[in-house]
Each structure stands twice: as C-alpha cells, then as structure tokens.
Design a protein around this motif. Structure first.
Motif, PDB file in Angstrom:
ATOM      1  N   PHE A 291      57.157  21.995  69.943  1.00 17.02           N
ATOM      2  CA  PHE A 291      56.873  20.578  69.571  1.00 17.02           C
ATOM      3  C   PHE A 291      56.692  19.564  70.658  1.00 17.02           C
ATOM      4  O   PHE A 291      57.743  19.572  71.532  1.00 17.02           O
TER       5      PHE A 291
ATOM      6  N   THR B 140      56.792  13.768  69.213  1.00 17.16           N
ATOM      7  CA  THR B 140      56.516  14.128  67.672  1.00 17.16           C
ATOM      8  C   THR B 140      58.100  14.474  67.041  1.00 17.16           C
ATOM      9  O   THR B 140      58.385  14.146  66.151  1.00 17.16           O
ATOM     10  N   MET B 141      59.079  15.192  68.009  1.00 11.23           N
ATOM     11  CA  MET B 141      60.370  14.986  67.684  1.00 11.23           C
ATOM     12  C   MET B 141      61.197  14.142  67.654  1.00 11.23           C
ATOM     13  O   MET B 141      61.984  13.830  66.785  1.00 11.23           O
TER      14      MET B 141
ATOM     15  N   LEU C 123      64.693  13.223  65.708  1.00 10.75           N
ATOM     16  CA  LEU C 123      65.635  13.887  66.898  1.00 10.75           C
ATOM     17  C   LEU C 123      65.769  13.055  67.906  1.00 10.75           C
ATOM     18  O   LEU C 123      64.644  12.434  68.588  1.00 10.75           O
TER      19      LEU C 123
ATOM     20  N   ALA D 100      65.982  16.758  71.948  1.00 13.00           N
ATOM     21  CA  ALA D 100      64.453  17.406  71.689  1.00 13.00           C
ATOM     22  C   ALA D 100      64.269  18.552  72.820  1.00 13.00           C
ATOM     23  O   ALA D 100      63.431  19.299  72.279  1.00 13.00           O
TER      24      ALA D 100
ATOM     25  N   ASP E 141      69.921  20.677  60.964  1.00 14.52           N
ATOM     26  CA  ASP E 141      68.788  20.368  61.355  1.00 14.52           C
ATOM     27  C   ASP E 141      67.675  20.281  60.050  1.00 14.52           C
ATOM     28  O   ASP E 141      66.506  20.230  60.615  1.00 14.52           O
TER      29      ASP E 141
ATOM     30  N   PHE F  89      65.295  17.319  59.957  1.00 15.97           N
ATOM     31  CA  PHE F  89      64.528  17.326  61.161  1.00 15.97           C
ATOM     32  C   PHE F  89      63.305  18.161  60.706  1.00 15.97           C
ATOM     33  O   PHE F  89      62.142  17.964  61.202  1.00 15.97           O
TER      34      PHE F  89
ATOM     35  N   LEU G  78      59.313  17.577  60.570  1.00 13.32           N
ATOM     36  CA  LEU G  78      58.405  18.039  61.461  1.00 13.32           C
ATOM     37  C   LEU G  78      57.282  18.911  60.693  1.00 13.32           C
ATOM     38  O   LEU G  78      55.980  18.497  61.000  1.00 13.32           O
TER      39      LEU G  78
END
Length: 264
Positions: free
Chosen positions: A81, A85-86, A91, A96, A142, A145, A149
């Motif tokens: 990724f 974007t992260m 994040l 990241a 996570d 997250f 994503l």
C-alpha cells in the motif's frame, strides 16, 4: 446492461496463527504470491502482549524478505500500500513502513455500555481477568486500519493493480515469441516444399519407376502371403478372361470343329 461478476482476485488475506511462523505457511504464501498479491494478517493478537505482537510482526516481515527454505528463491512479494493511502486510513507515517502484516483481534462480544450511548457505538472486545482486549483500539489491533484500507481508501489502488496484473498475464500468454513463429514457419516450409522436392530429386537420381515399384510391392505381398493380395489378384485375372469370352462370337466353336475335321 447486465452486471457481470468479475472472477479476478484482488488480494489474498493470508491468516497467520500467533506466536510462531510455520514453514508451511511460508511455502503457501510463496506459491500464492505468484498468482495474487498477499496481505498477511496475524490473528488472535489478544493472546500476545503488545511487545510480543510487535516482535512477531517483525519476524514475519524478516521471513518474507528472506524465507531461507529450499525451493524458494528471492523474497515473497506482499501487496504494498502506498504511504499516502495508509496515512488516509489512519496509520501514522512511522508505522506505515512496518505494516503489513496486520495484527488483528476479532470478537462477537460487544461492549454493552457503548451500545447505550447516543449515538450507539459498535465496540467489539474480549474481556479477561487481567484486562480487556479491544478489537477497534489501535493500540491492540489493526482491524480498523485494515477495514478502512480494503473497503475505502485503497479500493481504487487494489483495483488498478489487479487490472495491471491481468494485462501483464494476458500479454504473456497470448503473445507468440519470435523464435516460436520462426520454428513454425521453417517447419511448414520443410513439410510443404523441401520434402517433396527432395523426394522427386532422389527418385530421379536413382531411376525409380512407379510401375516397377508397384510390381515389387505386389510380389512381396504374395511371397509374404498377406491376406487380400492373392484374392485381389485372382479377381483381377478372372475379370479380363470373362470379358474376352463375352466378346468372342458364337460361331467360333463350329468353325474350329470344321477346321479340325479337315485337318484329320
């Protein structure tokens, strides 16, 4: 228009057990990564402390970079990724670079107090005697997250990578290499032109006769007593004899008798 389901796979979420990375998991990820991007996910993170989870996450990253197993060359590719974007998924920039693999906690137990709030909050957690592991707490898991994503922030990025991967596969399998085309052309030339011409030249130089070859084959078949040749030859001999008898005039036999009496 009719909606057509896309059979192509976007990514593969490979679930890993906690505490120990097995060699079989490394081999499976190596094979799967040849066909689809891998996103490793460490499950049951509530069985580890925060430091144990971070240490095991780094162990997984090191093993994917250097599998150290027979039959596996090079590192195992994971879906990467982009940092922007992260960051949009929540994040921090410092974390990241170390994610994936993701460390997640799943639970069907919901915090009832959070459901009574206004507005109500869906907050899954696992309660133990020594504390509570919260699935949506960034310090514990996570999961938020990963959901952000795959369902929102990186959706276009994953789809674009899928289309690019498909086009590369399509070009590889549909394109015919130059050497393959050359071999096919040479083979067609040899079969259609070179072999007949060589046969004609060879027959002319050695004085081959078609009728003589046919007669030799028939005689060899007779000597070998191959079924069908003898019967065929007898039928072919009987047909000219019968045709000659049919064409002979009826007055031939009396004339032959008279000539015999005169000779006597």
């Amino acid at each position: 228009m009719v909606d057509v389901e896309d059979p192509r796979v976007d990514v593969c979420l490979y679930c890993l057990p906690p505490h120990r990375l097995r060699a079989n998991d490394v081999r499976y990820m190596a094979e799967l990564s040849k066909h689809v991007p891998i996103v490793p996910v460490i499950m049951k993170a509530d069985t580890m402390t925060i430091h144990e989870a971070q240490r095991f996450r780094q162990e997984v990253v090191n093993r994917l970079q250097n599998p150290a197993l027979s039959g596996i060359r090079g590192k195992i590719e994971m879906f990467q990724f982009s940092p922007s974007t992260m960051e949009r998924a929540g994040l921090p920039s410092s974390a990241a670079m170390s994610i994936p693999p993701f460390v997640v906690i799943g639970s069907n137990d919901i915090n009832q107090a959070a459901l009574q709030d206004d507005p109500p909050t869906y907050w899954p957690e696992r309660s133990y005697k020594w504390g509570t592991a919260e699935a949506f707490n960034p310090d514990h898991s996570d999961l938020l997250f990963l959901r952000s994503l795959l369902m929102a922030e990186a959706l276009e990025e994953v789809s674009l990578a899928k289309r690019q991967r498909y086009e590369e596969w399509r070009q590889k399998h549909l394109a015919v290499p130059f050497m393959t085309r050359l071999k096919r052309a040479v083979l067609q030339f040899v079969i259609a032109t070179a072999l007949p011409a060589a046969a004609v030249v060879f027959a002319a130089n050695h004085g081959f006769d078609g009728h003589r070859i046919k007669a030799t084959v028939v005689n060899s078949a007779r000597q070998a007593r191959i079924p069908g040749f003898r019967k065929k030859q007898s039928v072919q001999k009987a047909q000219p004899a019968a045709a000659a008898a049919a064409m002979q005039p009826e007055s031939t036999q009396p004339l032959l008798a008279i000539s015999a009496e005169r000779a006597a």
